[in-house]
Structure formats: structure tokens, C-alpha cells
Design an enzyme around this catalytic site. Structure first.
Site, PDB file in Angstrom:
ATOM      1  N   CYS A 159     -28.935  72.995 -53.531  1.00  0.00           N
ATOM      2  CA  CYS A 159     -30.187  72.335 -53.930  1.00  0.00           C
ATOM      3  C   CYS A 159     -30.086  72.016 -55.410  1.00  0.00           C
ATOM      4  CB  CYS A 159     -31.346  73.307 -53.666  1.00  0.00           C
ATOM      5  SG  CYS A 159     -32.931  72.752 -54.295  1.00  0.00           S
ATOM      6  N   CYS A 209     -30.606  64.806 -54.935  1.00  0.00           N
ATOM      7  CA  CYS A 209     -31.331  65.819 -54.157  1.00  0.00           C
ATOM      8  C   CYS A 209     -30.562  65.926 -52.846  1.00  0.00           C
ATOM      9  CB  CYS A 209     -32.766  65.364 -53.916  1.00  0.00           C
ATOM     10  SG  CYS A 209     -33.642  66.298 -52.634  1.00  0.00           S
ATOM     11  N   THR A 210     -30.304  67.147 -52.395  1.00  0.00           N
ATOM     12  CA  THR A 210     -29.443  67.298 -51.219  1.00  0.00           C
ATOM     13  C   THR A 210     -30.076  66.772 -49.931  1.00  0.00           C
ATOM     14  OG1 THR A 210     -30.171  69.604 -51.048  1.00  0.00           O
ATOM     15  CG2 THR A 210     -28.050  69.193 -52.126  1.00  0.00           C
TER      16      THR A 210
HETATM   17  N1  DGL Z   1     -33.015  69.576 -51.605  1.00  0.00           N
HETATM   18  C1  DGL Z   1     -33.542  69.883 -52.874  1.00  0.00           C
HETATM   19  C2  DGL Z   1     -32.759  69.308 -54.033  1.00  0.00           C
HETATM   20  O1  DGL Z   1     -31.570  69.106 -53.897  1.00  0.00           O
HETATM   21  C3  DGL Z   1     -35.010  69.950 -53.163  1.00  0.00           C
HETATM   22  C4  DGL Z   1     -36.010  69.238 -52.360  1.00  0.00           C
HETATM   23  C5  DGL Z   1     -37.355  69.851 -52.628  1.00  0.00           C
HETATM   24  O2  DGL Z   1     -37.595  70.911 -52.057  1.00  0.00           O
HETATM   25  O3  DGL Z   1     -38.116  69.309 -53.433  1.00  0.00           O
HETATM   26  O4  DGL Z   1     -33.283  69.082 -55.085  1.00  0.00           O
END
Ligand code: DGL
Length: 267
Positions: A79, A188-189
Site C-alpha cells: 500500500c 495506489c495499489t
Molecule cells: N491501496 C492503497 C494505496 O496503495 C490505499 C487505498 C486506500 O485505502 O485509500 O495507497
């Protein structure tokens, strides 16, 4: 003395939801011998709206669980938001544990960009982080960098809400096209899971940057798989969700294609 096949290395992985599956699918391809425990912390999605202090406390609890209850020997923070705000604190608390994080691919994007027009799309928390600022200071001089938040997109991807995903991707892409960017960092992943929608809207001349391959290379470097590893077969995969299980189960089937029963977590 023949020690026999060694135990496969066990990797702990977490994200605010299903986004980390975009990294985990590469990890399973690149290092299939490793056992993996994944936590989808979807009870607390989105991380992008949380404070740094809250994120440190929460990610510490998830890490402790992966190390002490699951037996992970390396933790992959899948993340961007959690990495930018917590990985320093996690390393300080567990100095003997290797941590690998995910950061927006600013450096590869600038190296790729033909016209020096790059956008980073990410959560507000990532875009406002000191870590992104220092990546930009280090690598950003040769390009015009646009920071593009995409509020709601991680939630929509996690919910599998196609109409909302389309509307949010359309809106973001309209701005990226107007800004004439030629390279877009998926910071963002959750976003690589809908990369083909971005690609369709942006057209073939815009390059999308996802750092999952680089992240897996880093894991491999820190955790060399034993030379007898092929004899071990495929490592076990366990996935738990802190919120509703059904959406995570659907995403696991869709993105990993592995028969894994997602378990309700008490975290
Ligand atoms: N998947 C996450 C990232 O890479 C965060 C998404 C979220 O929960 O806001 O930032």
C-alpha cells in the site's frame, strides 16, 4: 548430513483492502515457493483519508499479527499510503525484520517520459506525504509533475463498483488528457487492478507505471529462495479480511485465480 527440503520463506502482506492483490499476483508468479499471509484491512478502507498517527498504530497491529501469529519473516506493505506514512516507524519497532514497501514510481516514470510530462495519481495522503515530496525533489527536476488525487477510486475498486470506477477513471483521465501528460504513475495499489480502463481512456501513447515488478525484485533480493525450493512446490496462501469477506473473496478469485477461502479476521 542431508537436511532435507527447507521450510519455505513466509511473507506477510497487507493493504487497506484488495489493492495489495495487484502486488501479490506478481509475487505468486515470481516467488511461488513462498508461503504468504495477506491481510485485507477493509474494515478501515480508505487509508487515504486517515491521519499518519492512526496509520502507524494500525499498521503496527497488522505487522505484529503477521509476525507473531502468522510466522512471517518479511513484511511487504502493499500500500503506497501505508508505506509513505508508516514504514519508517515499522522498521524502527522491528529492526531485525526486513520490510518492503510500495512507493509511487516517480523515478521510472521520469526515465520513461518522452516529453517530460508526468502525472502521479494516488490518494490524498500519499500525495501530501513527505516521502513523495522527497522522491520529487530527488528525481523530479527533469519533468513537469502533476499530482492528481482520485478520491473514491480505491473504495470503488474494493467494492467492485464498475459504474463508479468508470465515472472516476473518466473524470481523472479527462484532466490528464487536458494536461497532455505522456506518463502516468499508478501510485495506489488499487489502481493497477483497473489499469486497462485507464489505458483505454488515455490511449496508446500514454505509458502507465506500476512498480509491482520492482517490489517483487526487492523481496527476492532480501529473501533468497532456498536452492532446493522447487522441490517444495507451491507455498501456502492464507488471506484474511478485517471487514466483509465476500468482496475480498470475489477479488481473490478474479485477480489471483487461486482457490483460497478468505477468512474473517478478528483484528
Ligand atoms: N491501496 C492503497 C494505496 O496503495 C490505499 C487505498 C486506500 O485505502 O485509500 O495507497
Amino acid at each position: 548430513m542431508n537436511a532435507g527440503p527447507s521450510t519455505p520463506p513466509h511473507i506477510g502482506v497487507f493493504d487497506s483492502g484488495i489493492g495489495g492483490l495487484s502486488v501479490l499476483r506478481r509475487l505468486r508468479r515470481e516467488m511461488p515457493q513462498c508461503a504468504v499471509s495477506y491481510i485485507a484491512d477493509n474494515r478501515h478502507l480508505p487509508y487515504g483519508a486517515k491521519t499518519p498517527a492512526w496509520l502507524v498504530e494500525r499498521c503496527s497491529a497488522l505487522t505484529q499479527h503477521l509476525l507473531e501469529r502468522r510466522g512471517a519473516i518479511l513484511v511487504l506493505v502493499a500500500c503506497n499510503t501505508a508505506t509513505t506514512h508508516t514504514i519508517g516507524a515499522l522498521r524502527a519497532r522491528w529492526p531485525g525484520v526486513p520490510f518492503v514497501g510500495v512507493e509511487p514510481g516517480v523515478k521510472p516514470a521520469i526515465a520513461t517520459s518522452r516529453r517530460g510530462r508526468v502525472a502521479v495519481i494516488a490518494t490524498e495522503a500519499t500525495l501530501q506525504s513527505a516521502r513523495l515530496r522527497s522522491l520529487i525533489d530527488e528525481h523530479g527536476r527533469r519533468a513537469e509533475l502533476r499530482l492528481q488525487p482520485c478520491p473514491g477510486l480505491a473504495d470503488a475498486v474494493d467494492a467492485g463498483d464498475d459504474a463508479a470506477i468508470d465515472a472516476l477513471v473518466d473524470e481523472a483521465c479527462a484532466e490528464l488528457v487536458a494536461a497532455e501528460v505522456d506518463t502516468v504513475v499508478l501510485g495506489c495499489t488499487h489502481y493497477p487492478l483497473v489499469a486497462e480502463r485507464f489505458a483505454r481512456r488515455l490511449g496508446p501513447d500514454v505509458v502507465l507505471i506500476d512498480t509491482a515488478d520492482a517490489v517483487c525484485r526487492r523481496v527476492r533480493a532480501l529473501l533468497p529462495v532456498a536452492s532446493d525450493a522447487p522441490a517444495l512446490g507451491r507455498g501456502a496462501l492464507s488471506i484474511e479480511a478485517t471487514g466483509p469477506v465476500e468482496g475480498v473473496q470475489r477479488a481473490v478469485e478474479r485477480w489471483l485465480g487461486e482457490a483460497v477461502q478468505v477468512v474473517q479476521s478478528d483484528l
